[in-house]
Design a protein around this motif. Structure first.
Motif, PDB file in Angstrom:
ATOM      1  N   GLU A 145       0.817  -1.211   0.000  1.00  0.00           N
ATOM      2  CA  GLU A 145       0.000   0.000   0.000  1.00  0.00           C
ATOM      3  C   GLU A 145       0.851   1.263   0.000  1.00  0.00           C
ATOM      4  OE1 GLU A 145      -3.240  -0.088   2.831  1.00  0.00           O
ATOM      5  OE2 GLU A 145      -3.935  -2.032   2.067  1.00  0.00           O
ATOM      6  N   VAL A 146       2.030   1.207   0.588  1.00  0.00           N
ATOM      7  CA  VAL A 146       2.957   2.340   0.526  1.00  0.00           C
ATOM      8  C   VAL A 146       3.408   2.541  -0.916  1.00  0.00           C
ATOM      9  CG1 VAL A 146       5.218   3.205   1.244  1.00  0.00           C
ATOM     10  CG2 VAL A 146       3.720   2.100   2.926  1.00  0.00           C
ATOM     11  N   VAL A 147       3.795   1.449  -1.574  1.00  0.00           N
ATOM     12  CA  VAL A 147       4.229   1.514  -2.968  1.00  0.00           C
ATOM     13  C   VAL A 147       3.093   2.028  -3.853  1.00  0.00           C
ATOM     14  CG1 VAL A 147       4.988   0.121  -4.947  1.00  0.00           C
ATOM     15  CG2 VAL A 147       5.981  -0.272  -2.683  1.00  0.00           C
ATOM     16  N   ALA A 148       1.880   1.532  -3.632  1.00  0.00           N
ATOM     17  CA  ALA A 148       0.723   1.953  -4.432  1.00  0.00           C
ATOM     18  C   ALA A 148       0.408   3.435  -4.208  1.00  0.00           C
ATOM     19  CB  ALA A 148      -0.493   1.097  -4.093  1.00  0.00           C
ATOM     20  N   ALA A 149       0.494   3.884  -2.951  1.00  0.00           N
ATOM     21  CA  ALA A 149       0.230   5.295  -2.653  1.00  0.00           C
ATOM     22  C   ALA A 149       1.248   6.193  -3.352  1.00  0.00           C
ATOM     23  CB  ALA A 149       0.257   5.525  -1.143  1.00  0.00           C
ATOM     24  N   GLN A 150       2.515   5.804  -3.326  1.00  0.00           N
ATOM     25  CA  GLN A 150       3.547   6.592  -3.993  1.00  0.00           C
ATOM     26  C   GLN A 150       3.317   6.621  -5.498  1.00  0.00           C
ATOM     27  OE1 GLN A 150       6.942   4.502  -2.326  1.00  0.00           O
ATOM     28  NE2 GLN A 150       7.450   6.276  -1.074  1.00  0.00           N
ATOM     29  N   ALA A 151       2.954   5.482  -6.077  1.00  0.00           N
ATOM     30  CA  ALA A 151       2.710   5.411  -7.520  1.00  0.00           C
ATOM     31  C   ALA A 151       1.533   6.293  -7.936  1.00  0.00           C
ATOM     32  CB  ALA A 151       2.458   3.963  -7.941  1.00  0.00           C
ATOM     33  N   ARG A 152       0.567   6.450  -7.053  1.00  0.00           N
ATOM     34  CA  ARG A 152      -0.627   7.258  -7.348  1.00  0.00           C
ATOM     35  C   ARG A 152      -0.452   8.725  -6.950  1.00  0.00           C
ATOM     36  NH1 ARG A 152      -5.751   3.346  -6.037  1.00  0.00           N
ATOM     37  NH2 ARG A 152      -4.779   1.402  -6.712  1.00  0.00           N
ATOM     38  N   GLY A 153       0.669   9.043  -6.338  1.00  0.00           N
ATOM     39  CA  GLY A 153       0.909  10.418  -5.907  1.00  0.00           C
ATOM     40  C   GLY A 153       0.115  10.821  -4.680  1.00  0.00           C
ATOM     41  N   LEU A 154      -0.286   9.845  -3.858  1.00  0.00           N
ATOM     42  CA  LEU A 154      -1.040  10.144  -2.643  1.00  0.00           C
ATOM     43  C   LEU A 154      -0.078  10.566  -1.536  1.00  0.00           C
ATOM     44  CD1 LEU A 154      -3.494   7.087  -2.671  1.00  0.00           C
ATOM     45  CD2 LEU A 154      -3.925   9.409  -3.503  1.00  0.00           C
ATOM     46  N   ALA A 155      -0.516  11.480  -0.715  1.00  0.00           N
ATOM     47  CA  ALA A 155       0.318  11.992   0.372  1.00  0.00           C
ATOM     48  C   ALA A 155       0.469  10.942   1.469  1.00  0.00           C
ATOM     49  CB  ALA A 155      -0.298  13.256   0.954  1.00  0.00           C
ATOM     50  N   LEU A 156       1.715  10.619   1.813  1.00  0.00           N
ATOM     51  CA  LEU A 156       2.008   9.703   2.905  1.00  0.00           C
ATOM     52  C   LEU A 156       2.284  10.509   4.166  1.00  0.00           C
ATOM     53  CD1 LEU A 156       4.402   7.222   1.074  1.00  0.00           C
ATOM     54  CD2 LEU A 156       2.037   6.795   1.749  1.00  0.00           C
ATOM     55  N   GLU A 157       1.705  10.069   5.265  1.00  0.00           N
ATOM     56  CA  GLU A 157       1.892  10.753   6.546  1.00  0.00           C
ATOM     57  C   GLU A 157       2.144   9.720   7.632  1.00  0.00           C
ATOM     58  OE1 GLU A 157       1.862  13.961   7.506  1.00  0.00           O
ATOM     59  OE2 GLU A 157       1.236  14.868   5.621  1.00  0.00           O
ATOM     60  N   SER A 158       2.807  10.145   8.682  1.00  0.00           N
ATOM     61  CA  SER A 158       2.917   9.315   9.878  1.00  0.00           C
ATOM     62  C   SER A 158       1.744   9.669  10.786  1.00  0.00           C
ATOM     63  CB  SER A 158       4.236   9.571  10.597  1.00  0.00           C
ATOM     64  OG  SER A 158       4.245  10.860  11.176  1.00  0.00           O
ATOM     65  N   PHE A 159       1.451   8.801  11.708  1.00  0.00           N
ATOM     66  CA  PHE A 159       0.403   9.035  12.704  1.00  0.00           C
ATOM     67  C   PHE A 159       0.646  10.381  13.405  1.00  0.00           C
ATOM     68  CE2 PHE A 159      -1.831   6.558  16.362  1.00  0.00           C
ATOM     69  CZ  PHE A 159      -2.169   7.704  17.045  1.00  0.00           C
ATOM     70  N   PRO A 160       1.859  10.607  13.988  1.00  0.00           N
ATOM     71  CA  PRO A 160       2.070  11.871  14.699  1.00  0.00           C
ATOM     72  C   PRO A 160       1.966  13.111  13.813  1.00  0.00           C
ATOM     73  CG  PRO A 160       3.809  10.295  15.235  1.00  0.00           C
ATOM     74  CD  PRO A 160       3.015   9.709  14.117  1.00  0.00           C
ATOM     75  N   SER A 161       2.443  13.035  12.572  1.00  0.00           N
ATOM     76  CA  SER A 161       2.410  14.229  11.720  1.00  0.00           C
ATOM     77  C   SER A 161       0.982  14.602  11.340  1.00  0.00           C
ATOM     78  CB  SER A 161       3.278  14.050  10.478  1.00  0.00           C
ATOM     79  OG  SER A 161       2.754  13.070   9.615  1.00  0.00           O
ATOM     80  N   LEU A 162       0.134  13.614  11.067  1.00  0.00           N
ATOM     81  CA  LEU A 162      -1.255  13.933  10.723  1.00  0.00           C
ATOM     82  C   LEU A 162      -2.025  14.387  11.960  1.00  0.00           C
ATOM     83  CD1 LEU A 162      -3.017  14.122   8.216  1.00  0.00           C
ATOM     84  CD2 LEU A 162      -3.955  11.886   8.804  1.00  0.00           C
ATOM     85  N   LEU A 163      -1.727  13.810  13.106  1.00  0.00           N
ATOM     86  CA  LEU A 163      -2.340  14.257  14.357  1.00  0.00           C
ATOM     87  C   LEU A 163      -2.033  15.734  14.575  1.00  0.00           C
ATOM     88  CD1 LEU A 163      -3.813  13.536  17.047  1.00  0.00           C
ATOM     89  CD2 LEU A 163      -1.555  13.011  17.980  1.00  0.00           C
ATOM     90  N   GLU A 164      -0.783  16.115  14.352  1.00  0.00           N
ATOM     91  CA  GLU A 164      -0.384  17.512  14.524  1.00  0.00           C
ATOM     92  C   GLU A 164      -1.107  18.425  13.533  1.00  0.00           C
ATOM     93  OE1 GLU A 164       3.590  20.341  14.647  1.00  0.00           O
ATOM     94  OE2 GLU A 164       3.723  18.369  13.720  1.00  0.00           O
ATOM     95  N   LYS A 165      -1.223  18.003  12.288  1.00  0.00           N
ATOM     96  CA  LYS A 165      -1.854  18.837  11.253  1.00  0.00           C
ATOM     97  C   LYS A 165      -3.357  18.976  11.424  1.00  0.00           C
ATOM     98  CE  LYS A 165       1.427  17.882   7.569  1.00  0.00           C
ATOM     99  NZ  LYS A 165       1.661  17.187   6.308  1.00  0.00           N
ATOM    100  N   VAL A 166      -4.025  17.906  11.835  1.00  0.00           N
ATOM    101  CA  VAL A 166      -5.487  17.874  11.792  1.00  0.00           C
ATOM    102  C   VAL A 166      -6.149  18.144  13.139  1.00  0.00           C
ATOM    103  CG1 VAL A 166      -7.465  16.392  11.267  1.00  0.00           C
ATOM    104  CG2 VAL A 166      -5.452  16.317   9.823  1.00  0.00           C
ATOM    105  N   VAL A 167      -5.581  17.635  14.213  1.00  0.00           N
ATOM    106  CA  VAL A 167      -6.256  17.709  15.506  1.00  0.00           C
ATOM    107  C   VAL A 167      -5.681  18.786  16.425  1.00  0.00           C
ATOM    108  CG1 VAL A 167      -6.895  16.398  17.575  1.00  0.00           C
ATOM    109  CG2 VAL A 167      -6.867  15.260  15.348  1.00  0.00           C
ATOM    110  N   LEU A 168      -4.383  18.964  16.427  1.00  0.00           N
ATOM    111  CA  LEU A 168      -3.751  19.818  17.430  1.00  0.00           C
ATOM    112  C   LEU A 168      -3.775  21.326  17.188  1.00  0.00           C
ATOM    113  CD1 LEU A 168      -0.692  17.637  18.462  1.00  0.00           C
ATOM    114  CD2 LEU A 168      -2.942  17.804  19.530  1.00  0.00           C
TER     115      LEU A 168
END
Length: 154
Positions: A77-100
């Motif tokens: 799924e990581v390889v597929a996301a990269q091939a599709r140009g989807l943004a990859l995030e870590s749990f902590p980085s998305l938590l910081e962007k969306v919730v905090l």
């Protein structure tokens, strides 16, 4: 926002999925086998879970793909996301962007007692009328789930 979590069956990832959903986001995820308490939590929240990992799990075109600790660079799924140009995030980085943003974060760290301390802290803030948000690496009995999206500053 649409978010796909790889490894959604983990205690932290499952709670994060619930928190994101309560914040108004479309959340789905994938994992191999799900077990209680997360299987129960995800089912109760009606969060769709793909059994197994596959490139097709990303056909719903999420805005972000959260890469869990179970994943390496070669994960399908990581390889597929990269091939599709989807943004990859870590749990902590998305938590910081969306919730905090615009919230005061209280973080409990250490070797032993994090779940208990986080649960007590959340309960005290609730009782004090602070309407906290919480992300707990377990399922506190008094909350009934490992997440809470409150409207307060914490």
């Amino acid at each position: 926002m649409k978010v796909h979590l790889i490894g959604i069956g983990g205690t932290g990832m499952g709670a994060f999925a619930g928190l994101l959903q309560e914040a108004g986001h479309d959340v789905r995820g994938s994992d191999t086998q799900l077990f209680p308490p997360m299987s129960t939590q995800l089912a109760a929240a009606k969060i769709p879970v793909f059994e197994g990992f596959a490139a097709e799990n990303l056909d719903w075109e999420p805005d972000f793909v959260v890469v869990g600790n179970v994943c390496g660079r070669e994960h399908v799924e990581v390889v597929a996301a990269q091939a599709r140009g989807l943004a990859l995030e870590s749990f902590p980085s998305l938590l910081e962007k969306v919730v905090l943003p615009e919230r005061r974060a209280l973080v409990v760290a250490g070797t032993h007692g994090k779940t208990t301390t986080s649960s007590l802290l959340t309960w005290m803030l609730q009782v004090a009328g602070q309407q906290p948000s919480a992300l707990v690496g377990g399922v506190p009995i008094n909350l009934g789930r490992g997440y809470l999206f409150g409207r307060g500053p914490s």
